[in-house]
Design a protein around this motif. Sequence first.
Motif, short mmCIF file in Angstrom:
data_model
loop_
_atom_site.label_atom_id
_atom_site.label_comp_id
_atom_site.label_asym_id
_atom_site.label_seq_id
_atom_site.Cartn_x
_atom_site.Cartn_y
_atom_site.Cartn_z
N ALA A 156 0.83 -1.21 0.00
CA ALA A 156 0.00 0.00 0.00
C ALA A 156 0.86 1.26 0.00
O ALA A 156 0.52 2.26 -0.63
N PHE A 199 1.67 2.58 -3.52
CA PHE A 199 0.58 2.79 -4.46
C PHE A 199 0.51 4.26 -4.90
O PHE A 199 0.37 5.16 -4.09
N ASP A 251 -1.68 9.93 1.04
CA ASP A 251 -1.20 9.21 2.23
C ASP A 251 -2.37 8.57 2.98
O ASP A 251 -2.28 7.43 3.45
N ARG A 284 -3.55 5.52 1.07
CA ARG A 284 -2.64 4.39 1.31
C ARG A 284 -2.85 3.80 2.70
O ARG A 284 -2.79 2.58 2.88
#
Length: 200
Positions: A89, A92, A183, A186
């Motif tokens: 993650a 990403f 952020d 994620r």
Amino acid sequence: MTEPAGRRPRKRVNYGTGREALLEAAVRVVARGGLRRLTYRAVAEEAGVTHGLVVHHFGSRDALIEEAVAHAIRSSLSSSALEPGTGRAADFSVGLTDMVESGPDLQAFQYELLLEARRRPELLTHLRSLYDEYFDATRRELTQMLPGPVGEGLSRMVFATLEGLVLHQLVFGEREVIDEALDELRSVLGLLAERRDGEA
């Protein structure tokens, strides 16, 4: 030989990169003036080549549009880190804000075409199959990241979030806010991965 007064000198396009240069010129023309401004002459002037060279490479305006869409999506996919392939993650879409900052015309071009497709449904054939590449890339990455099956609804929701953030940055700037939102996305994906791991 000098150019007549009032005319821009023609830029030279290197052999072998000419087609790519013309596609990039088409993207800039549409990004600045909308699809109605996309003509062979406008692309030729933007690229600094002859009108005949654009006709030679593409043959029809529809072919030019189709190839420009494909070029835009290939460029966006390669620069956005939408599909880093790590399954983490934290990785990403790490390059998303850089992509928008370094290539705003590329993003504006795609939004211009999407809006124009509402008025001209024939453009959907150019956009639909190519946009599916975005959807598929998102789903593949989420499938690596999250245990269990990833439905189309989840992958579309995640992609729609990214697309909305790109549009927001394109129009308003505010890169710091977009980075913060990414952020958060994620973090949510990381929590979802942990939760699904716990249920497995």
